[in-house]
Design a protein around this motif. Sequence first.
Motif, PDB file in Angstrom:
ATOM      1  N   MET A   1       0.841  -1.186   0.000  1.00 46.33           N
ATOM      2  CA  MET A   1       0.000   0.000   0.000  1.00 46.33           C
ATOM      3  C   MET A   1       0.884   1.247   0.000  1.00 46.33           C
ATOM      4  N   SER A   2       0.530   2.212  -0.796  1.00 41.25           N
ATOM      5  CA  SER A   2       1.321   3.432  -0.873  1.00 41.25           C
ATOM      6  C   SER A   2       0.957   4.380   0.267  1.00 41.25           C
ATOM      7  N   ILE A   3       1.938   5.142   0.679  1.00 35.09           N
ATOM      8  CA  ILE A   3       1.740   6.097   1.765  1.00 35.09           C
ATOM      9  C   ILE A   3       0.978   7.317   1.276  1.00 35.09           C
ATOM     10  N   TYR A   4       1.327   7.780   0.070  1.00 36.37           N
ATOM     11  CA  TYR A   4       0.723   8.988  -0.472  1.00 36.37           C
ATOM     12  C   TYR A   4      -0.011   8.681  -1.773  1.00 36.37           C
ATOM     13  N   GLN A   5      -1.154   9.322  -1.957  1.00 36.12           N
ATOM     14  CA  GLN A   5      -1.933   9.147  -3.178  1.00 36.12           C
ATOM     15  C   GLN A   5      -2.011  10.428  -4.001  1.00 36.12           C
ATOM     16  N   ASN A   6      -2.001  11.576  -3.329  1.00 31.99           N
ATOM     17  CA  ASN A   6      -2.106  12.876  -3.999  1.00 31.99           C
ATOM     18  C   ASN A   6      -1.011  13.797  -3.480  1.00 31.99           C
ATOM     19  N   ILE A   7      -0.102  14.160  -4.372  1.00 36.37           N
ATOM     20  CA  ILE A   7       1.042  14.979  -4.000  1.00 36.37           C
ATOM     21  C   ILE A   7       0.935  16.331  -4.701  1.00 36.37           C
ATOM     22  N   LEU A   8       1.177  17.387  -3.945  1.00 38.84           N
ATOM     23  CA  LEU A   8       1.135  18.744  -4.468  1.00 38.84           C
ATOM     24  C   LEU A   8       2.512  19.367  -4.283  1.00 38.84           C
ATOM     25  N   ALA A   9       3.131  19.784  -5.385  1.00 43.65           N
ATOM     26  CA  ALA A   9       4.437  20.444  -5.330  1.00 43.65           C
ATOM     27  C   ALA A   9       4.253  21.920  -5.637  1.00 43.65           C
ATOM     28  N   ALA A  10       4.555  22.773  -4.662  1.00 49.05           N
ATOM     29  CA  ALA A  10       4.469  24.223  -4.840  1.00 49.05           C
ATOM     30  C   ALA A  10       5.803  24.695  -5.404  1.00 49.05           C
ATOM     31  N   ILE A  11       5.760  25.252  -6.614  1.00 49.49           N
ATOM     32  CA  ILE A  11       6.998  25.640  -7.286  1.00 49.49           C
ATOM     33  C   ILE A  11       6.954  27.096  -7.707  1.00 49.49           C
ATOM     34  N   ASP A  12       8.140  27.683  -7.836  1.00 49.21           N
ATOM     35  CA  ASP A  12       8.226  29.082  -8.255  1.00 49.21           C
ATOM     36  C   ASP A  12       8.819  29.232  -9.650  1.00 49.21           C
ATOM     37  N   LEU A  13       8.952  28.145 -10.378  1.00 49.24           N
ATOM     38  CA  LEU A  13       9.359  28.131 -11.789  1.00 49.24           C
ATOM     39  C   LEU A  13      10.754  28.710 -12.045  1.00 49.24           C
ATOM     40  N   ASN A  14      11.650  28.565 -11.090  1.00 47.45           N
ATOM     41  CA  ASN A  14      13.038  28.927 -11.336  1.00 47.45           C
ATOM     42  C   ASN A  14      13.918  27.693 -11.113  1.00 47.45           C
ATOM     43  N   GLU A  15      15.223  27.875 -11.186  1.00 48.29           N
ATOM     44  CA  GLU A  15      16.137  26.730 -11.076  1.00 48.29           C
ATOM     45  C   GLU A  15      15.998  26.017  -9.731  1.00 48.29           C
TER      46      GLU A  15
END
Length: 142
Positions: A1-15
Amino acid sequence: MSIYQNILAAIDLNEEADKVVEKAHQIALQNDAKLTLIHVTDPLSYAYGGDIPMDLSAIQKQLHEHAEQRMSAFVQKHNLSDANQLLVSGHIETEVHRVANELNTDLILVGSHGRHGLALLLGSTPNGILHGATCDVLAVRV
């Protein structure tokens, strides 16, 4: 069973976002989870406090279009065509929390600069996301 099903990555679109999205993608693959990328832009009215007596909607639209182009290039660079992509305007912590709740997110990833001292550990944005989140938050050192 997986620990996470829905992951949200907050990004600022730089390097610096590269490390965040690479870690998010790795965790998503390991858990067979859905990955969503979110980029939040501040409305111009926030920056100027509404003190400028002019219509900023055309400039705001251009900023949004520019962010769309950057998001597209970012997703292409990281081969993430299967990831959901969201561009929203507002206060970053509020919007990340709102979207996380809407998507039933169980993990939020956010970039953080490694500074010394407990008070400087996360920085204001990651700290704000951490304290209002109803799920796990992973601060990725950038």
